[in-house]
Design an enzyme around this catalytic site. Sequence first.
Site, PDB file in Angstrom:
ATOM      1  N   CYS A  26       0.863  -1.188   0.000  1.00 53.83           N
ATOM      2  CA  CYS A  26       0.000   0.000   0.000  1.00 53.83           C
ATOM      3  C   CYS A  26       0.895   1.232   0.000  1.00 53.83           C
ATOM      4  O   CYS A  26       2.071   1.148  -0.321  1.00 53.83           O
ATOM      5  CB  CYS A  26      -1.000  -0.016   1.160  1.00 53.83           C
ATOM      6  SG  CYS A  26      -0.306   0.265   2.796  1.00 53.83           S
ATOM      7  N   THR A  27       0.359   2.358   0.372  1.00 54.34           N
ATOM      8  CA  THR A  27       1.125   3.594   0.296  1.00 54.34           C
ATOM      9  C   THR A  27       2.161   3.700   1.417  1.00 54.34           C
ATOM     10  O   THR A  27       3.354   3.756   1.180  1.00 54.34           O
ATOM     11  CB  THR A  27       0.186   4.829   0.337  1.00 54.34           C
ATOM     12  OG1 THR A  27      -0.813   4.668  -0.666  1.00 54.34           O
ATOM     13  CG2 THR A  27       0.963   6.113   0.093  1.00 54.34           C
ATOM     14  N   GLY A  28       1.681   3.719   2.660  1.00 51.74           N
ATOM     15  CA  GLY A  28       2.589   3.977   3.772  1.00 51.74           C
ATOM     16  C   GLY A  28       2.876   2.797   4.678  1.00 51.74           C
ATOM     17  O   GLY A  28       3.638   2.913   5.634  1.00 51.74           O
ATOM     18  N   ASN A  29       2.242   1.640   4.426  1.00 53.85           N
ATOM     19  CA  ASN A  29       2.415   0.426   5.219  1.00 53.85           C
ATOM     20  C   ASN A  29       2.035   0.636   6.687  1.00 53.85           C
ATOM     21  O   ASN A  29       2.632   0.064   7.589  1.00 53.85           O
ATOM     22  CB  ASN A  29       3.858  -0.107   5.089  1.00 53.85           C
ATOM     23  CG  ASN A  29       4.030  -1.519   5.636  1.00 53.85           C
ATOM     24  OD1 ASN A  29       5.000  -1.796   6.331  1.00 53.85           O
ATOM     25  ND2 ASN A  29       3.102  -2.413   5.345  1.00 53.85           N
ATOM     26  N   THR A  30       1.020   1.487   6.913  1.00 51.71           N
ATOM     27  CA  THR A  30       0.541   1.689   8.279  1.00 51.71           C
ATOM     28  C   THR A  30      -0.927   1.308   8.439  1.00 51.71           C
ATOM     29  O   THR A  30      -1.428   1.240   9.559  1.00 51.71           O
ATOM     30  CB  THR A  30       0.706   3.162   8.730  1.00 51.71           C
ATOM     31  OG1 THR A  30      -0.027   4.005   7.837  1.00 51.71           O
ATOM     32  CG2 THR A  30       2.168   3.574   8.771  1.00 51.71           C
ATOM     33  N   CYS A  31      -1.647   1.092   7.343  1.00 54.06           N
ATOM     34  CA  CYS A  31      -3.080   0.777   7.422  1.00 54.06           C
ATOM     35  C   CYS A  31      -3.420  -0.510   6.679  1.00 54.06           C
ATOM     36  O   CYS A  31      -3.508  -1.577   7.258  1.00 54.06           O
ATOM     37  CB  CYS A  31      -3.925   1.926   6.870  1.00 54.06           C
ATOM     38  SG  CYS A  31      -3.693   3.524   7.686  1.00 54.06           S
ATOM     39  N   ARG A  32      -3.573  -0.401   5.361  1.00 54.76           N
ATOM     40  CA  ARG A  32      -4.102  -1.517   4.574  1.00 54.76           C
ATOM     41  C   ARG A  32      -3.173  -2.715   4.479  1.00 54.76           C
ATOM     42  O   ARG A  32      -3.579  -3.841   4.777  1.00 54.76           O
ATOM     43  CB  ARG A  32      -4.454  -1.039   3.155  1.00 54.76           C
ATOM     44  CG  ARG A  32      -5.617  -0.082   3.126  1.00 54.76           C
ATOM     45  CD  ARG A  32      -5.802   0.509   1.750  1.00 54.76           C
ATOM     46  NE  ARG A  32      -4.707   1.444   1.460  1.00 54.76           N
ATOM     47  CZ  ARG A  32      -4.587   2.146   0.351  1.00 54.76           C
ATOM     48  NH1 ARG A  32      -5.474   2.008  -0.607  1.00 54.76           N
ATOM     49  NH2 ARG A  32      -3.586   2.985   0.179  1.00 54.76           N
ATOM     50  N   ASP A  38      -8.362   3.457   1.102  1.00 53.14           N
ATOM     51  CA  ASP A  38      -7.426   3.855   2.145  1.00 53.14           C
ATOM     52  C   ASP A  38      -8.191   4.503   3.298  1.00 53.14           C
ATOM     53  O   ASP A  38      -8.810   5.545   3.123  1.00 53.14           O
ATOM     54  CB  ASP A  38      -6.415   4.843   1.566  1.00 53.14           C
ATOM     55  CG  ASP A  38      -5.252   5.127   2.505  1.00 53.14           C
ATOM     56  OD1 ASP A  38      -5.298   4.691   3.669  1.00 53.14           O
ATOM     57  OD2 ASP A  38      -4.297   5.782   2.055  1.00 53.14           O
TER      58      ASP A  38
END
Length: 151
Positions: A7-13, A117
Amino acid sequence: MKILFVCTGNTCRSCMAEAIFNKLCTLDNVAAISAGLAVVKNSKTSVNSAVLVKENLDTDISAREAVQLTEDMLNNSDLVLTMTSYMKDMLLSQFSHMKNKIYSLNEYVGIKGDVLDPYGGDKAVYTKTFNSLKNSIVLLIDKLKEGKGTH
């Protein structure tokens, strides 16, 4: 088999996807990792992601640090699943020789649309994303069990 969720930041999805997959998958020698395309240094799993993973999977990822995606990670993965078709296209524009192993998660399991997201949203928004991921990952595991994966 190594599966890489992106994903984008590797903190959620993608970190939720990694936790869901590793908790639900009972196949031998199949495990998931996750990484982000644009990780903020020293960032950790978002609070709502960590809460949902703890409540639903009894797994604590609250101290997990975000991981920046590297070319080595792509090379060492058998299947790379992104959260959006845009991310897939972005990776394929740089690594076209990997076209047989880079897909968006939902595309790979036959669902239309992207995994939204939840970043910045409340717990209800994160819950929708968690449930969407869980649904797609159950389909993914079924596909792998049937031997319809890329390997």
